[in-house]
Design a protein around this motif. Structure first.
Motif, PDB file in Angstrom:
ATOM      1  N   MET A 110       0.825  -1.210   0.000  1.00  0.00           N
ATOM      2  CA  MET A 110       0.000   0.000   0.000  1.00  0.00           C
ATOM      3  C   MET A 110       0.856   1.255   0.000  1.00  0.00           C
ATOM      4  N   LEU A 111       1.881   1.254   0.838  1.00  0.00           N
ATOM      5  CA  LEU A 111       2.715   2.457   0.933  1.00  0.00           C
ATOM      6  C   LEU A 111       3.500   2.695  -0.349  1.00  0.00           C
ATOM      7  N   GLU A 112       3.864   1.619  -1.028  1.00  0.00           N
ATOM      8  CA  GLU A 112       4.524   1.790  -2.322  1.00  0.00           C
ATOM      9  C   GLU A 112       3.597   2.479  -3.303  1.00  0.00           C
ATOM     10  N   ARG A 113       2.328   2.094  -3.316  1.00  0.00           N
ATOM     11  CA  ARG A 113       1.353   2.725  -4.210  1.00  0.00           C
ATOM     12  C   ARG A 113       1.088   4.177  -3.806  1.00  0.00           C
ATOM     13  N   ALA A 114       1.208   4.454  -2.515  1.00  0.00           N
ATOM     14  CA  ALA A 114       0.936   5.808  -2.041  1.00  0.00           C
ATOM     15  C   ALA A 114       2.035   6.789  -2.427  1.00  0.00           C
ATOM     16  N   GLY A 115       3.263   6.309  -2.596  1.00  0.00           N
ATOM     17  CA  GLY A 115       4.378   7.174  -2.952  1.00  0.00           C
ATOM     18  C   GLY A 115       5.080   7.762  -1.738  1.00  0.00           C
ATOM     19  N   ASP A 116       5.899   8.735  -1.976  1.00  0.00           N
ATOM     20  CA  ASP A 116       6.706   9.367  -0.924  1.00  0.00           C
ATOM     21  C   ASP A 116       5.796   9.998   0.132  1.00  0.00           C
ATOM     22  N   LEU A 117       6.003   9.648   1.384  1.00  0.00           N
ATOM     23  CA  LEU A 117       5.184  10.192   2.465  1.00  0.00           C
ATOM     24  C   LEU A 117       5.872  11.311   3.238  1.00  0.00           C
ATOM     25  N   SER A 118       7.082  11.644   2.873  1.00  0.00           N
ATOM     26  CA  SER A 118       7.831  12.669   3.607  1.00  0.00           C
ATOM     27  C   SER A 118       7.073  13.988   3.628  1.00  0.00           C
ATOM     28  N   GLY A 119       6.793  14.482   4.836  1.00  0.00           N
ATOM     29  CA  GLY A 119       6.118  15.759   4.982  1.00  0.00           C
ATOM     30  C   GLY A 119       4.654  15.746   4.598  1.00  0.00           C
ATOM     31  N   ARG A 120       4.086  14.557   4.340  1.00  0.00           N
ATOM     32  CA  ARG A 120       2.701  14.468   3.892  1.00  0.00           C
ATOM     33  C   ARG A 120       1.734  14.292   5.063  1.00  0.00           C
ATOM     34  N   ARG A 121       0.486  14.684   4.803  1.00  0.00           N
ATOM     35  CA  ARG A 121      -0.618  14.406   5.720  1.00  0.00           C
ATOM     36  C   ARG A 121      -1.267  13.101   5.283  1.00  0.00           C
ATOM     37  N   VAL A 122      -1.377  12.150   6.213  1.00  0.00           N
ATOM     38  CA  VAL A 122      -1.858  10.805   5.893  1.00  0.00           C
ATOM     39  C   VAL A 122      -3.069  10.466   6.758  1.00  0.00           C
ATOM     40  N   LEU A 123      -4.086   9.914   6.124  1.00  0.00           N
ATOM     41  CA  LEU A 123      -5.257   9.408   6.823  1.00  0.00           C
ATOM     42  C   LEU A 123      -5.233   7.882   6.768  1.00  0.00           C
ATOM     43  N   VAL A 124      -5.405   7.232   7.915  1.00  0.00           N
ATOM     44  CA  VAL A 124      -5.543   5.775   7.980  1.00  0.00           C
ATOM     45  C   VAL A 124      -6.937   5.486   8.518  1.00  0.00           C
ATOM     46  N   ASN A 125      -7.775   4.863   7.714  1.00  0.00           N
ATOM     47  CA  ASN A 125      -9.139   4.554   8.136  1.00  0.00           C
ATOM     48  C   ASN A 125      -9.287   3.051   8.379  1.00  0.00           C
ATOM     49  N   GLY A 126      -9.586   2.695   9.632  1.00  0.00           N
ATOM     50  CA  GLY A 126      -9.702   1.296  10.020  1.00  0.00           C
ATOM     51  C   GLY A 126      -8.457   0.847  10.752  1.00  0.00           C
ATOM     52  N   LEU A 127      -8.551   0.639  12.049  1.00  0.00           N
ATOM     53  CA  LEU A 127      -7.367   0.379  12.870  1.00  0.00           C
ATOM     54  C   LEU A 127      -7.325  -1.067  13.364  1.00  0.00           C
ATOM     55  N   GLY A 128      -7.492  -1.987  12.423  1.00  0.00           N
ATOM     56  CA  GLY A 128      -7.207  -3.372  12.724  1.00  0.00           C
ATOM     57  C   GLY A 128      -5.702  -3.592  12.672  1.00  0.00           C
ATOM     58  N   MET A 129      -5.311  -4.843  12.460  1.00  0.00           N
ATOM     59  CA  MET A 129      -3.886  -5.173  12.402  1.00  0.00           C
ATOM     60  C   MET A 129      -3.179  -4.340  11.331  1.00  0.00           C
ATOM     61  N   LEU A 130      -3.756  -4.287  10.132  1.00  0.00           N
ATOM     62  CA  LEU A 130      -3.115  -3.553   9.053  1.00  0.00           C
ATOM     63  C   LEU A 130      -3.095  -2.058   9.329  1.00  0.00           C
ATOM     64  N   GLY A 131      -4.170  -1.547   9.895  1.00  0.00           N
ATOM     65  CA  GLY A 131      -4.232  -0.121  10.152  1.00  0.00           C
ATOM     66  C   GLY A 131      -3.188   0.350  11.140  1.00  0.00           C
ATOM     67  N   LEU A 132      -2.975  -0.408  12.217  1.00  0.00           N
ATOM     68  CA  LEU A 132      -1.953  -0.012  13.190  1.00  0.00           C
ATOM     69  C   LEU A 132      -0.557  -0.086  12.591  1.00  0.00           C
ATOM     70  N   VAL A 133      -0.314  -1.126  11.781  1.00  0.00           N
ATOM     71  CA  VAL A 133       0.983  -1.197  11.086  1.00  0.00           C
ATOM     72  C   VAL A 133       1.133  -0.003  10.152  1.00  0.00           C
ATOM     73  N   ALA A 134       0.055   0.357   9.464  1.00  0.00           N
ATOM     74  CA  ALA A 134       0.111   1.496   8.539  1.00  0.00           C
ATOM     75  C   ALA A 134       0.441   2.786   9.264  1.00  0.00           C
ATOM     76  N   VAL A 135      -0.112   2.988  10.447  1.00  0.00           N
ATOM     77  CA  VAL A 135       0.205   4.186  11.235  1.00  0.00           C
ATOM     78  C   VAL A 135       1.692   4.229  11.559  1.00  0.00           C
ATOM     79  N   ALA A 136       2.215   3.119  12.088  1.00  0.00           N
ATOM     80  CA  ALA A 136       3.628   3.085  12.463  1.00  0.00           C
ATOM     81  C   ALA A 136       4.529   3.250  11.248  1.00  0.00           C
ATOM     82  N   ALA A 137       4.178   2.600  10.141  1.00  0.00           N
ATOM     83  CA  ALA A 137       5.016   2.668   8.942  1.00  0.00           C
ATOM     84  C   ALA A 137       4.968   4.053   8.308  1.00  0.00           C
TER      85      ALA A 137
END
Length: 348
Positions: free
Chosen positions: A171-198
């Motif tokens: 997912m993060l590869e598809r999202a592109g560079d996250l440096s300095g970006r505002r990111v929304l993570v919707n759904g905080l299951g296993m994947l969502g918590l990993v997405a927040v940390a990553a």
């Protein structure tokens, strides 16, 4: 190659919560195959959907697709980075087995191989009976990603690499560079918590995490996110929205939050849930992108292990993973799951 271990035992699923231990001789690996003794598996939400009848699956079969184990024997098996496997290596493995030759594989979309086979999804009476992680052993096949795991990554987190964590890497590869970006993570299951940390690790300037569950919001807050209920909605716009709930309302929330040039990556919508309205003019005039991810490529499994090895924001594994539960208690685990735990570790 020979091996000195006793026979294999698989807890074969026969529908509902009916798991039956079945013993048979250990298979000898064929060319490119690797026999792995499972040391631990984790129970993914999709397996719960299968057992509850929400998702169709081959039956009987050996369920389970998140696991970690030790190589018993191999005939030319190699890791994602091309290193030869050897007995004693501790490994995780990809959820898909691809042919490597079809048009989709040649395009770099091996996750959607025209003849794809999946760990924990194959019929027990088919050509790949030892294909799931609820068993003493699994036979890894050619075209399946394998990555060695360092000792500092314990069995529970390591097992999640093969599904949850690797999917987030894709997912993060598809999202592109996250440096300095505002990111929304919707759904905080296993994947969502990993997405927040990553996302935090990759330099996101601000991470907004949405979930109806207050305990999961609290975990996301500890990982550095601003956590809120979906009822409160997203304040302002975001550059990247990662949708993991699979609910149409969650998809709509992510799309509505996208600013100019924003990208939404959907991964939670893996079952029919209803259509979502999208205004094409809004996409065009806003230079917005909507894309999806289902499963992942071999490189993402390596990235998952690398991420778990670094674990910079200290995912609270003791609160994420319950257990360990003996594999013989699978029926009880599937009938009496603690919803406060995102994963349960099963040991052989």
């Amino acid at each position: 190659m020979t091996h000195d271990e006793p026979g294999a035992t698989a807890w074969v699923w026969h529908g509902g919560t009916d798991f039956r231990p079945t013993e048979f001789p250990l298979p000898s690996p064929g060319p490119g195959e690797t026999l792995v003794r499972i040391t631990a598996a984790t129970v993914c939400g999709s397996d719960r959907h299968t057992v509850s009848g929400r998702r169709s699956a081959a039956c009987p079969s050996v369920l389970g697709h998140e696991g970690v184990g030790v190589v018993v024997s191999t005939r030319g098996g190699r890791t994602v980075d091309g290193m030869p496997l050897a007995p004693g290596a501790r490994v995780v493995f990809g959820v898909t087995r691809a042919c490597g030759e079809c048009a989709l594989c040649q395009r770099g979309l091996s996750a959607k191989c025209e003849s794809v086979q999946k760990v924990g999804h194959e019929p027990f009476d088919g050509e790949w009976p030892l294909s799931g992680t609820y068993a003493s052993h699994i036979l890894l096949r050619p075209g399946q990603a394998v990555v060695t795991v360092p000792p500092e990554v314990t069995d529970g987190p390591a097992a999640t690499a093969g599904c949850a964590v690797a999917t987030v890497m894709a997912m993060l590869e598809r999202a592109g560079d996250l440096s300095g970006r505002r990111v929304l993570v919707n759904g905080l299951g296993m994947l969502g918590l990993v997405a927040v940390a990553a996302a935090r690790e990759r330099g996101a300037d601000h991470v907004l995490a949405l979930d109806f569950n207050s305990e999961r919001r609290a975990l996301a807050h500890r990982l550095g996110a601003v956590a809120a209920s979906p009822a409160e909605g997203a304040t302002g716009t975001v550059d990247v929205a990662l949708e993991l709930s699979g609910a149409p309302s969650g998809v709509s929330t992510c799309l509505a939050a996208l600013g100019i040039g924003g990208t939404a990556v959907l991964a939670g919508s893996v079952a029919p849930a209803g259509a979502v309205d999208v205004d094409p003019e809004w996409i065009v005039r806003g230079w917005r992108t909507i894309t999806g991810v289902h499963n992942y490529e071999p490189r993402h499994l390596q990235q998952a292990v690398d991420f778990l090895t670094r674990d910079p924001h200290g995912l609270p594994w003791e609160e994420i993973i319950g257990g360990p539960v003996p594999v013989g208690q699978l029926a009880h685990e599937f009938s009496g799951h603690d919803p406060g735990r995102l994963r349960t570790m099963v040991v052989m």
